[in-house]
Design a protein around this motif. Structure first.
Motif, short mmCIF file in Angstrom:
data_model
loop_
_atom_site.label_atom_id
_atom_site.label_comp_id
_atom_site.label_asym_id
_atom_site.label_seq_id
_atom_site.Cartn_x
_atom_site.Cartn_y
_atom_site.Cartn_z
N SER A 122 12.98 28.73 16.62
CA SER A 122 12.54 30.36 17.14
C SER A 122 13.11 30.16 18.17
N GLY A 123 13.28 28.68 18.78
CA GLY A 123 13.88 28.56 20.54
C GLY A 123 12.85 26.98 20.81
N TYR A 124 13.25 26.96 22.06
CA TYR A 124 13.02 25.30 22.74
C TYR A 124 12.89 25.25 23.77
N LYS A 125 12.35 23.97 23.83
CA LYS A 125 10.87 23.91 25.53
C LYS A 125 12.15 22.93 25.96
N VAL A 126 11.89 22.52 27.64
CA VAL A 126 12.48 21.33 27.58
C VAL A 126 11.46 20.72 28.56
N GLN A 127 10.77 19.11 28.59
CA GLN A 127 10.03 19.14 29.63
C GLN A 127 10.40 17.59 30.57
N ARG A 128 9.96 17.62 31.67
CA ARG A 128 10.30 16.98 32.69
C ARG A 128 9.27 15.93 33.07
N SER A 129 9.22 14.67 33.98
CA SER A 129 8.52 13.59 34.22
C SER A 129 9.47 12.73 34.93
N ASN A 130 8.70 12.35 36.65
CA ASN A 130 9.03 10.63 36.79
C ASN A 130 9.11 9.71 36.21
N HIS A 131 10.38 9.64 36.50
CA HIS A 131 11.40 8.16 35.73
C HIS A 131 10.01 7.21 35.93
N ASP A 132 9.42 7.35 36.48
CA ASP A 132 8.19 6.25 36.59
C ASP A 132 6.78 6.52 36.47
N GLN A 133 6.34 7.67 35.59
CA GLN A 133 5.39 8.40 34.59
C GLN A 133 5.39 8.50 34.29
N THR B 134 11.67 28.98 30.96
CA THR B 134 10.76 27.73 30.14
C THR B 134 11.05 27.40 28.50
N THR B 135 11.14 28.56 27.94
CA THR B 135 10.77 28.51 25.96
C THR B 135 13.04 29.46 26.40
N LEU B 136 14.00 28.60 25.26
CA LEU B 136 15.29 28.98 25.63
C LEU B 136 14.94 29.27 23.96
N PRO B 137 16.26 29.92 23.85
CA PRO B 137 16.68 30.99 22.37
C PRO B 137 17.15 29.72 21.84
N ARG C 125 12.37 15.21 27.86
CA ARG C 125 12.65 15.12 26.10
C ARG C 125 12.53 16.86 25.95
N VAL C 126 12.23 17.18 24.33
CA VAL C 126 12.35 18.60 24.14
C VAL C 126 11.74 18.49 22.73
N VAL C 127 11.18 19.98 22.63
CA VAL C 127 10.01 20.32 21.75
C VAL C 127 11.18 21.49 20.51
N ALA C 128 11.54 21.47 19.37
CA ALA C 128 11.24 22.31 18.92
C ALA C 128 10.01 23.46 18.54
N ILE C 129 10.82 24.39 18.77
CA ILE C 129 9.08 25.65 18.08
C ILE C 129 9.44 26.60 16.81
N ASN C 130 8.46 26.75 16.03
CA ASN C 130 9.22 27.84 14.87
C ASN C 130 7.59 28.39 14.64
N GLY C 131 6.96 29.38 15.82
CA GLY C 131 5.83 29.84 15.15
C GLY C 131 4.49 29.65 15.12
#
Length: 346
Positions: free
Chosen positions: A178-189, A206-209, A231-237
């Motif tokens: 049902s969509g995707y979420k993208v997360q970000r971190s500093n390269h050293d953390q 914040t939640t992509l189709p 990094r990326v996570v897929a969602i489906n409910g």
């Protein structure tokens, strides 16, 4: 205490005691039937001890987790005049768990369900006053959260922005993505937060189709040295806020593409008619490197027949190497060469 008659000629099969009963006190009841025969001893039913108390309120059901073949739920202990002594769980209106007398068990796993099927869960609480009304229904699918996508890839970057892309996971866990979420971190953390992905119309999500497989992060320059992890996570409910099944992270730098070397030349004088040693100048400084260190060079050449160029040397990871001896050439042919610079931006 002595039993007293409370109703005579009562034809219904239920009876409501309207006396002034003491709250939570226990009363003993028995029933006798009669007909036109008035001789002989009266026969009574077994006695029942019934408290003057309400049945428990319905428990609240909570989803715990699920897989392609199981669904696990739990419930709380509801408000009750008397001690809750057990629970009953119903799945699709059928009793699946009878916990009469076991008040400590408050979780249940439905096993062997078919992937993609939805099931309706309800629970009741038991006390000496009887069984509570059914809880609100909790419909859940027999499925799990999607499996991780592959590691995202760098699509483009500038000194401010980083755009990444990814492919859908090979297994959706039994429910459509049902969509995707993208997360970000500093390269050293390793502390990730959700990215607001900029859309072509200037809005942010914040939640992509489910059909969008890229994200433009226009705040990537805020990472130290403009280097970020994505990094990326897929969602489906199913457990959409559970990030256990997330892609491997990509480290990327907010930078422009580097300029190519300014000078490309051959050895002088030539020492072989079947080889050419190609050399090039270094790319240094933010203006030429695009804001990210050059990490190597790639050399492209043709076959001396005025055809397209192809890569003959990949020096990625060895920025100090700025020459390559191209051997096995045909004497008399004229060869063309081009050199590209490689950085974290591409």
């Amino acid at each position: 205490s002595q039993l007293t008659q409370q109703a005579d000629s009562h034809s219904a099969l239920t009876y409501t005691d309207t006396r002034q009963l003491a709250a939570l006190a226990t009363y003993i009841y028995r029933v006798s039937a009669f007909n036109l025969v008035t001789v002989g001893a009266i026969q009574y039913s077994p006695e029942a001890s019934i408290p003057a108390a309400s049945t428990p309120r319905p428990p609240t059901l909570t989803f715990v987790t699920s897989t392609e073949t199981t669904i696990t739920v739990s419930w709380d202990i509801p408000q009750s005049d008397l001690t809750v002594t057990g629970f009953k769980l119903y799945v699709d209106n059928l009793l699946k768990y009878d916990g009469t007398g076991v008040g400590t068990v408050r979780t249940f796993t439905l096993a062997g369900c078919s992937t993609g099927n939805m099931h309706d869960f309800r629970v009741t609480a038991l006390s000496a006053a009887g069984e509570s009304p059914l809880s609100q229904a909790l419909p859940r699918y027999c499925a799990r959260r999607p499996y991780p996508p592959a590691q995202p890839v760098l699509r483009a970057s500038t000194l401010r922005d980083i755009e990444i892309g990814w492919s859908p996971p090979t297994d959706n866990g039994g429910m459509p993505i049902s969509g995707y979420k993208v997360q970000r971190s500093n390269h050293d953390q390793y502390f990730f937060g959700t990215v607001q992905c900029k859309q072509p119309d200037g809005t942010y999500l914040t939640t992509l189709p489910e059909n969008v497989h890229y994200c433009l992060d226009d705040t990537a320059y805020l990472c130290p040295n403009r280097r970020c992890k994505f990094r990326v996570v897929a969602i489906n409910g199913i457990e959409d806020n559970n990030f256990a099944d997330i892609s491997p992270y990509l480290t990327a730098t907010a930078a422009n593409l580097p300029q190519p070397p300014q000078y490309v030349f051959r050895e002088d004088p030539p020492i072989s008619k079947n080889s050419i040693e190609v050399k090039w100048s270094p790319v240094v400084g933010d203006a030429d490197s695009g804001g990210s260190l050059v990490i190597g060079y790639r050399l492209y050449a043709n076959t001396g027949l005025d055809d397209e160029l192809s890569m003959v040397f990949d020096g990625t990871g060895s920025p100090s190497v700025r020459s390559f001896k191209h051997m096995g050439l045909v004497a008399g042919r004229r060869y063309r060469y081009q050199v590209s610079s490689v950085s974290a931006a591409g």
